[in-house]
Motif scaffolding. Structure first.
Motif, mmCIF file in Angstrom:
data_model
loop_
_atom_site.group_PDB
_atom_site.id
_atom_site.type_symbol
_atom_site.label_atom_id
_atom_site.label_comp_id
_atom_site.label_asym_id
_atom_site.label_seq_id
_atom_site.Cartn_x
_atom_site.Cartn_y
_atom_site.Cartn_z
ATOM 1 N N LEU A 14 -32.601 -108.407 -29.940
ATOM 2 C CA LEU A 14 -31.991 -109.733 -30.004
ATOM 3 C C LEU A 14 -30.496 -109.572 -30.196
ATOM 4 O O LEU A 14 -30.057 -108.695 -30.949
ATOM 5 C CB LEU A 14 -32.554 -110.541 -31.173
ATOM 6 N N THR A 15 -29.700 -110.425 -29.543
ATOM 7 C CA THR A 15 -28.258 -110.424 -29.787
ATOM 8 C C THR A 15 -27.758 -111.862 -29.864
ATOM 9 O O THR A 15 -28.396 -112.794 -29.363
ATOM 10 C CB THR A 15 -27.457 -109.685 -28.694
ATOM 11 N N ASP A 16 -26.584 -112.013 -30.487
ATOM 12 C CA ASP A 16 -25.948 -113.323 -30.469
ATOM 13 C C ASP A 16 -25.237 -113.518 -29.145
ATOM 14 O O ASP A 16 -25.288 -112.659 -28.252
ATOM 15 C CB ASP A 16 -25.012 -113.487 -31.661
ATOM 16 N N ARG A 50 -23.537 -109.137 -32.686
ATOM 17 C CA ARG A 50 -24.616 -109.031 -33.670
ATOM 18 C C ARG A 50 -25.919 -108.736 -32.938
ATOM 19 O O ARG A 50 -26.218 -109.346 -31.899
ATOM 20 C CB ARG A 50 -24.760 -110.332 -34.456
ATOM 21 N N CYS A 51 -26.709 -107.801 -33.445
ATOM 22 C CA CYS A 51 -27.974 -107.505 -32.797
ATOM 23 C C CYS A 51 -29.027 -107.143 -33.832
ATOM 24 O O CYS A 51 -28.721 -106.782 -34.974
ATOM 25 C CB CYS A 51 -27.827 -106.405 -31.750
ATOM 26 N N ALA A 52 -30.279 -107.239 -33.427
ATOM 27 C CA ALA A 52 -31.419 -106.838 -34.249
ATOM 28 C C ALA A 52 -32.448 -106.206 -33.323
ATOM 29 O O ALA A 52 -32.625 -106.654 -32.177
ATOM 30 C CB ALA A 52 -32.012 -108.031 -34.981
ATOM 31 N N VAL A 96 -34.797 -102.641 -37.226
ATOM 32 C CA VAL A 96 -34.663 -101.175 -37.220
ATOM 33 C C VAL A 96 -33.483 -100.722 -36.357
ATOM 34 O O VAL A 96 -33.437 -99.576 -35.921
ATOM 35 C CB VAL A 96 -35.966 -100.502 -36.749
ATOM 36 N N SER A 97 -32.520 -101.623 -36.138
ATOM 37 C CA SER A 97 -31.388 -101.269 -35.281
ATOM 38 C C SER A 97 -30.573 -100.115 -35.847
ATOM 39 O O SER A 97 -30.058 -99.279 -35.086
ATOM 40 C CB SER A 97 -30.493 -102.484 -35.032
#
Length: 447
Positions: A390-392, A397-399, A413-414
């Motif tokens: 996922l990113t903004d 920003r990411c996950a 767990v990035s």
């Protein structure tokens, strides 16, 4: 080729695609729902067919989810990242939103029609603006639909409680004719909730919120039963593919009791109950409708085809998605895809027939609703194998989540898998650059 060319091939299956609206993963009792939820006919569908644990729609809201299912392409390719509006027209939400789906887009009904199928649609459409605002929007026939009665769409209209009945009656008319493809796109469990008094009475022992929602799920379940009963009555159940799914996860977190939306609009079911009663379940998944976490995009996907699908099959491995429906169902129907068809999905028919399959194509999401609340920040998402990124909007920003180990997306767990992030993120950002930056002028209302 026309219908006559296929007249000697009676083994081609009929296909019925039942699409619920805002019904969550945990809103069917065969998924281990809470004991107040009862969906015996959907449970029967699963017991007699296959139940897939990893099916994703390609948007957490209605219109783009439906575009993906019908075109086999990511809806962002058409600029459709929002719901088509009933009040306003023209580009909005970033400037890419048209007023209707491009009628030249490839569609599942069009491909099946070309292969000799009769194509029908009953219920919600919502792949264009309100017809009263955009009377120049394409008719249903422009998308390959022969016969239709719809709401949120053009042409003859249908009552919210008449969808399953109309579909069942159509099955009777179609007996002995050419094979058919039928969309049965239900209202349940979208607000306003408008259950029958009979359904409300069936759950009068529950608190008001659960009573209303259980009644709404009963309405959806009854419609599934109407389809199954009609197929059996007319001798078509063995060779008909029946799919049950939902366009996105359950509605957002219910409002507080003191809010305006907490009250029935006039104190009874005639006008409906608002979002306070939307106590649907994502079945332990994180997120809900409007969010790119799994609770917003992982939904029930149950398929019954007695002639071909083993009864009671449970597939936890195959990652299926809405863009796979077009190539998979065309393969089941023996309908050839045009050589230039630019599909984003893949033919996963073997998985439907009992052979779990590893997909080869990644999945991508674009979402228009972003804010700083806990689970609404993600604008882009990608899934490849077990990994979901996922990113903004900026990509800064990411996950990262390992869905094989963490279905509920509890652990980002990035930082522990920077190699995966560095591999996926350029692919996701590269995909975003292929998307339109303005609405297609051919798909805008001209006053």
């Amino acid at each position: 080729p026309g219908t006559a060319a296929f007249a000697a091939e009676p083994a081609r299956p009929n296909i019925v695609f039942i699409y619920a609206d805002d019904l969550g993963w945990g809103d069917v009792s065969c998924h281990g729902a809470e004991d107040w939820i009862r969906t015996p006919r959907i449970d029967r569908l699963a017991a007699e067919g296959a139940d897939f644990a990893q099916f994703n729609v390609l948007s957490p809201v209605c219109s783009p989810s439906r575009v993906a299912a019908m075109t086999g392409r990511f809806p962002a390719r058409y600029g459709v990242n929002n719901v088509f509006n009933g009040q306003t027209l023209g580009p909005k939400k970033g400037g890419t939103m048209p007023d209707w789906l491009d009628p030249e887009a490839p569609t599942l009904p069009r491909f099946l029609k070309a292969a000799g199928y009769r194509t029908l649609h009953f219920g919600k459409w919502h792949m264009g603006a309100d017809q009263r605002l955009a009377p120049d929007a394409p008719p249903m026939s422009a998308y390959g639909i022969d016969e239709s009665k719809v709401y949120h769409g053009p042409g003859p209209s249908i009552g919210l409680h008449d969808i399953g009945v109309e579909a069942a009656q159509a099955i009777g008319r179609l007996k002995g004719g050419q094979p058919f493809f039928m969309n049965v796109w239900l209202h349940e469990s979208h607000t306003m909730h408008i259950p029958s008094q009979e359904s409300l009475d069936a759950f009068k022992h529950l608190d008001p919120r659960r009573q209303v929602y259980a009644a709404v799920l009963r309405e959806a379940d009854l419609n599934v039963g109407r389809i199954l009963d009609a197929l059996k009555q007319h001798g078509m159940d063995e060779n008909t593919v029946v799919i049950f799914s939902s366009d996105n996860g359950p509605a957002g977190q219910p409002v507080a009791p003191g809010d305006r939306a907490a009250q029935p609009t006039d104190g009874n079911q005639k006008k409906g109950f608002d979002v306070f009663y939307s106590v649907g379940s994502a079945g332990g998944l994180r997120g809900r409708k409007g969010q790119l976490y799994e609770g917003g995009i992982r939904v029930p996907f149950i398929v019954r085809w007695p002639a071909r699908i083993p009864a009671g099959l449970k597939d936890d491995r195959t990652v299926l998605s809405a863009v796979d429906l077009l190539p998979t169902l065309c393969a089941a129907a023996g309908a050839p895809l045009p050589s230039d068809y630019p599909g984003d999905g893949e033919n996963l028919l073997p998985s439907l027939l009992g052979k779990p399959t590893d997909r080869t194509k990644p999945l991508f999401w674009k979402h228009y609703v972003v804010n700083k609340s806990a689970d609404m920040w993600a604008a882009w998402a990608m899934r490849e194998g077990r990994w979901k990124l996922l990113t903004d909007l900026s990509g800064e920003r990411c996950a990262l989540y390992d869905l094989a180990a963490d279905r509920a997306e509890t652990k980002d767990v990035s930082t522990s898998h920077p190699d995966v992030v560095s591999r996926l993120k350029p692919q996701l950002m590269g995909w975003t650059k292929t998307l339109p930056t303005a609405a297609d002028p051919r798909c805008l209302h001209k006053p």
